[in-house]
Scaffold this motif. Structure first.
Motif, mmCIF file in Angstrom:
data_model
loop_
_atom_site.group_PDB
_atom_site.id
_atom_site.type_symbol
_atom_site.label_atom_id
_atom_site.label_comp_id
_atom_site.label_asym_id
_atom_site.label_seq_id
_atom_site.Cartn_x
_atom_site.Cartn_y
_atom_site.Cartn_z
ATOM 1 N N ALA A 1 12.053 -22.486 -65.941
ATOM 2 C CA ALA A 1 11.267 -21.249 -65.821
ATOM 3 C C ALA A 1 11.195 -20.519 -67.161
ATOM 4 C CB ALA A 1 11.880 -20.345 -64.754
ATOM 5 N N LEU A 2 12.295 -20.534 -67.914
ATOM 6 C CA LEU A 2 12.300 -19.874 -69.222
ATOM 7 C C LEU A 2 11.377 -20.603 -70.199
ATOM 8 C CD1 LEU A 2 13.442 -17.768 -71.213
ATOM 9 C CD2 LEU A 2 15.328 -19.351 -71.663
ATOM 10 N N ALA A 3 11.452 -21.937 -70.194
ATOM 11 C CA ALA A 3 10.605 -22.711 -71.101
ATOM 12 C C ALA A 3 9.130 -22.441 -70.826
ATOM 13 C CB ALA A 3 10.921 -24.205 -70.958
ATOM 14 N N GLU A 4 8.763 -22.333 -69.554
ATOM 15 C CA GLU A 4 7.352 -22.069 -69.226
ATOM 16 C C GLU A 4 6.961 -20.627 -69.511
ATOM 17 O OE1 GLU A 4 6.450 -23.482 -65.299
ATOM 18 O OE2 GLU A 4 6.100 -25.498 -66.071
ATOM 19 N N LEU A 5 7.897 -19.694 -69.345
ATOM 20 C CA LEU A 5 7.616 -18.297 -69.722
ATOM 21 C C LEU A 5 7.273 -18.220 -71.206
ATOM 22 C CD1 LEU A 5 7.778 -15.135 -69.378
ATOM 23 C CD2 LEU A 5 10.207 -15.342 -69.910
ATOM 24 N N ILE A 6 8.043 -18.959 -72.011
ATOM 25 C CA ILE A 6 7.837 -18.929 -73.456
ATOM 26 C C ILE A 6 6.547 -19.661 -73.837
ATOM 27 C CG2 ILE A 6 8.771 -19.799 -75.639
ATOM 28 C CD1 ILE A 6 11.602 -19.286 -74.357
ATOM 29 N N ALA A 7 6.334 -20.829 -73.221
ATOM 30 C CA ALA A 7 5.257 -21.719 -73.673
ATOM 31 C C ALA A 7 3.874 -21.087 -73.564
ATOM 32 C CB ALA A 7 5.303 -23.019 -72.872
ATOM 33 N N ARG A 8 3.634 -20.336 -72.499
ATOM 34 C CA ARG A 8 2.290 -19.781 -72.348
ATOM 35 C C ARG A 8 2.273 -18.248 -72.433
ATOM 36 N NH1 ARG A 8 -2.522 -22.710 -70.300
ATOM 37 N NH2 ARG A 8 -1.880 -24.853 -70.103
ATOM 38 N N PRO A 9 2.907 -17.540 -71.489
ATOM 39 C CA PRO A 9 2.734 -16.070 -71.523
ATOM 40 C C PRO A 9 3.251 -15.444 -72.817
ATOM 41 C CG PRO A 9 3.618 -16.779 -69.399
ATOM 42 C CD PRO A 9 3.680 -17.963 -70.304
ATOM 43 N N LEU A 10 4.463 -15.798 -73.247
ATOM 44 C CA LEU A 10 4.998 -15.139 -74.436
ATOM 45 C C LEU A 10 4.286 -15.622 -75.704
ATOM 46 C CD1 LEU A 10 8.810 -14.722 -73.704
ATOM 47 C CD2 LEU A 10 6.895 -13.195 -73.243
ATOM 48 N N ARG A 11 3.843 -16.863 -75.731
ATOM 49 C CA ARG A 11 3.091 -17.346 -76.885
ATOM 50 C C ARG A 11 1.801 -16.534 -77.054
ATOM 51 N NH1 ARG A 11 2.997 -22.576 -79.655
ATOM 52 N NH2 ARG A 11 4.605 -23.291 -78.231
ATOM 53 N N ARG A 12 1.174 -16.184 -75.938
ATOM 54 C CA ARG A 12 -0.030 -15.357 -76.042
ATOM 55 C C ARG A 12 0.312 -13.906 -76.379
ATOM 56 N NH1 ARG A 12 -3.496 -16.772 -70.752
ATOM 57 N NH2 ARG A 12 -1.442 -16.612 -69.849
ATOM 58 N N ASP A 13 1.497 -13.447 -75.902
ATOM 59 C CA ASP A 13 1.883 -12.051 -76.164
ATOM 60 C C ASP A 13 2.242 -11.813 -77.628
ATOM 61 O OD1 ASP A 13 1.528 -10.996 -73.670
ATOM 62 O OD2 ASP A 13 3.638 -10.977 -73.096
ATOM 63 N N PHE A 14 2.779 -12.840 -78.292
ATOM 64 C CA PHE A 14 3.307 -12.669 -79.646
ATOM 65 C C PHE A 14 2.569 -13.577 -80.629
ATOM 66 C CE2 PHE A 14 6.610 -11.197 -76.829
ATOM 67 C CZ PHE A 14 7.108 -10.074 -77.472
ATOM 68 N N PRO A 15 1.309 -13.238 -80.941
ATOM 69 C CA PRO A 15 0.522 -14.140 -81.800
ATOM 70 C C PRO A 15 1.070 -14.228 -83.222
ATOM 71 C CG PRO A 15 -0.666 -12.079 -81.397
ATOM 72 C CD PRO A 15 0.536 -12.072 -80.502
#
Lengths: 420, 420
Positions: free
Chosen positions: A176-190
């Motif tokens: 769940a953490l890996a997927e949180l990072i891979a898409r939502p946080l990657r878009r949040d922190f350009p």
């Protein structure tokens, strides 16, 4: 002559074991008091999703008083049990003492640090809602801090996440953490370079998900690798510090986030019985789940260690079946019938690893992939208490699945909660 | 020659004023940095429903980074602004300083105690999500404590709730609290005598909802009385203690819960400008919302006190319109055009008082009852940011309306949050 007093059964703990005991005792000719230091039941199997910003903590909590309204013979008291006097059949609490005729202890378990230095002070845990929220807030905060951090070493440390323990909780949270990072946080922190982000899963034993068929462990490990998680086996932890974790082989990993899912031990209330404890600080009980020498005291769930061969897992189905049996045995005792021994009917194991993937070991069959994942979704949605909670959880899953969005990316409460 | 640097506009505060400023500046040839000490926008108009256990705090919060993803020229930094150096055009923060060419200050407001002794230490507030959650947890906790309290005086004190301030927040919260008690908590606590429960609303002035037509104030007051709220007018508070509130006429009311909604004052960041402040510690600004002597600094929302006759209410529509105008005036200044003065287009006032009832003052018309209530529902649902938030809030309202159930009757986090 007044009417005869009904036997008073006190149930400590509103987890799966306690609640199912209460359900079994409802509408019977007994007086039941459920005691918990929280005012809500927590659906533990989804704690990791709260920590991964997928669902709000309220969605897996349900007010205990709301659950008990339909039971005329069941009352609730929000109290912390601090001691047990088996001779007087009395519980010491943070308020007035509570007397009982029968006692069902179902307080659950806590994280077990195994004495590894620094774990209690520096690690995060996934054993209750406060901890899950604290972990979610911390993960989002380190990304915010990393975005402002010019020093590359400090930034890498902030962006390294170490999960200790390759059991179901560690595996599910890592995915769940890996997927949180891979898409939502990657878009949040350009502005962040996501090649600096690392997620590690450390397992002391030879394989993740020990106890499951080897094919399932291997599948889970491969899925995690596919999601970008570095899975390290035979990697026992020697110490945890504020800025790093040190392995027994001497390697040090710089990190601001250690999540400890390596083990659990019985709740400290077990020691209050004044009897010798078994491995994992669990209370040895008879096959009928009674405390030796005190047939009026039952222990169920994670705290119970029934005698006999075979180790029971510390999972919800065991607690549910034990809570039900303890209540039945009390009703049988009141009718002069002999106790029944506990026999675990294993409904199987389901562990999800990110979207579309899970491992299932059900009815002796091992299978993986989308079918296992759908089964996991259905089982957890059905088990969750409260129609609105199901709606809210399902909508959180839907947003994640359809929009690759984690809706609860909130650092909330903004004020730090005391303790981790 | 490198390409010419774009002007950098820093917006402090992600409330209504700051967000609408950012929206106006999006896709324009400027570089925008939004700064907030939280990572989420909060929909303040529904805070009181969080405190009344009707909706979860996450439902009225939205991750700021999620809002900004579609704006290529807008960045976000989670930082606390601690000082302003107008000469250097620089903000001091809890991390690296932030330079600006133009500054829009939109930090909002805090509760105003008016120097009444004990308010800061003992009262609860409804100015941010942490406070709303703390108040919800406290209300549910005093009921739990009252259920265990044998002493009738202490029990009555626990069950007496005093709301200070008859403005929209006080009126809406009083109605929501009275309905929380009347049905959901009455069913949750069958052993309590609900004749011992009191909800008081204290207003210092001659009438509740001052500023609205008298017919609306009278209707609101009658509705609250109908819900069991004791409305006291001309009842200014002299002091608040841990166990009581004392009125200026000498009367003391024993209570464990004082909710202070009596007033707001400008955020302390206004003082950091080093200029004389106006009434309510607000920053006097020109009609174009600029700080006198610093045309590159704009103040919008609750902190701004535009010169001229007529006092603006400290509400979301003012902040939205001011944030938009400040951004437009910056864009005009960059093109060498003169600033436009602020003119408030009042969209009206809506205040809800429990189910099926509200007062509306819209387009110069005053009306009450079910139609006003439906209008209130629609406006708030539309204004809320995030489709899933709307779904979750709507389901919370539906459960309340259909089942007389408050779904978030949770004491969560269980650990006390630092500060009230």
């Amino acid at each position: 002559m007044g009417k005869r007093r009904r036997p008073r059964i006190v149930v400590v703990g509103a987890g799966f074991g306690g609640l199912w005991a209460v359900r079994t005792l409802a509408f019977e000719p007994v007086e039941v008091l459920l005691v918990d230091r929280r005012n809500h039941h927590t659906f533990f199997p989804l704690l990791y999703q709260v920590a991964a910003a997928e669902i709000e903590p309220e969605a897996i909590a349900f007010p205990i008083r709301g659950l008990l309204r339909r039971f005329p013979n069941v009352a609730f008291e929000m109290a912390e049990v601090r001691g047990i006097d088996p001779a007087a059949r009395r519980l010491e609490t943070d308020g007035p003492p509570i007397d009982y005729d029968f006692l069902i202890l179902a307080p659950g378990s806590l994280a077990h640090t195994f004495g590894v230095p620094g774990v209690a002070e520096h690690a995060f845990f996934l054993k209750d809602l406060d901890q899950a929220v604290a972990l979610r807030n911390h993960i989002l905060s380190v990304f915010e801090r990393a975005a402002r951090e010019p020093d590359p070493l400090r930034r890498r440390r902030l962006l390294t996440f170490v999960i200790v323990g390759g059991g179901p909780t560690g595996v599910e949270f890592a995915g769940a953490l890996a997927e949180l990072i891979a898409r939502p946080l990657r878009r949040d922190f350009p502005t962040l370079d996501f090649r600096e982000v690392r997620v590690l899963l450390l397992e002391a034993m030879a394989e993740v998900l020990p106890g499951l068929p080897a094919v399932l462990s291997a599948y889970a490990r491969e899925r995690l690798r596919h999601l970008g998680v570095e899975v390290r086996r035979r990697a026992p932890v020697a110490a945890v510090g504020p800025d790093r974790v040190r392995l027994q082989d001497g390697e040090a990993i710089e990190t601001a986030t250690v999540v400890w899912t390596a083990g659990v031990r019985g709740h400290p209330l077990g020691a209050a019985l004044g009897l010798p404890l078994g491995p994992g600080e669990r209370v040895p009980v008879t096959p009928a789940l009674q405390v030796p020498g005190h047939p009026e005291i039952y222990v169920v769930g994670d705290l119970a260690l029934p005698e006999g061969p075979g180790k029971l897992p510390m999972v919800a189905p065991v607690a549910i079946q034990q809570g039900t049996l303890a209540a039945r045995n009390i009703l049988r005792a009141l009718k002069g019938r002999p106790s029944l021994p506990f026999r675990y009917r294993d409904p199987g194991t389901l562990v999800t690893i990110g979207r579309n993937a899970a491992v299932a070991h059900v009815f002796g069959r091992a299978f993986t992939g989308f079918a296992a994942w759908l089964l996991w979704l259905g089982v957890h949605l059905i088990r969750l208490i409260g129609m609105r909670n199901r709606l809210v959880v399902l909508s959180g899953w839907a947003w994640d699945y359809l929009f690759y969005e984690r809706v609860v990316r909130l650092i909330l409460p903004s004020l730090p909660v005391r303790g981790k």
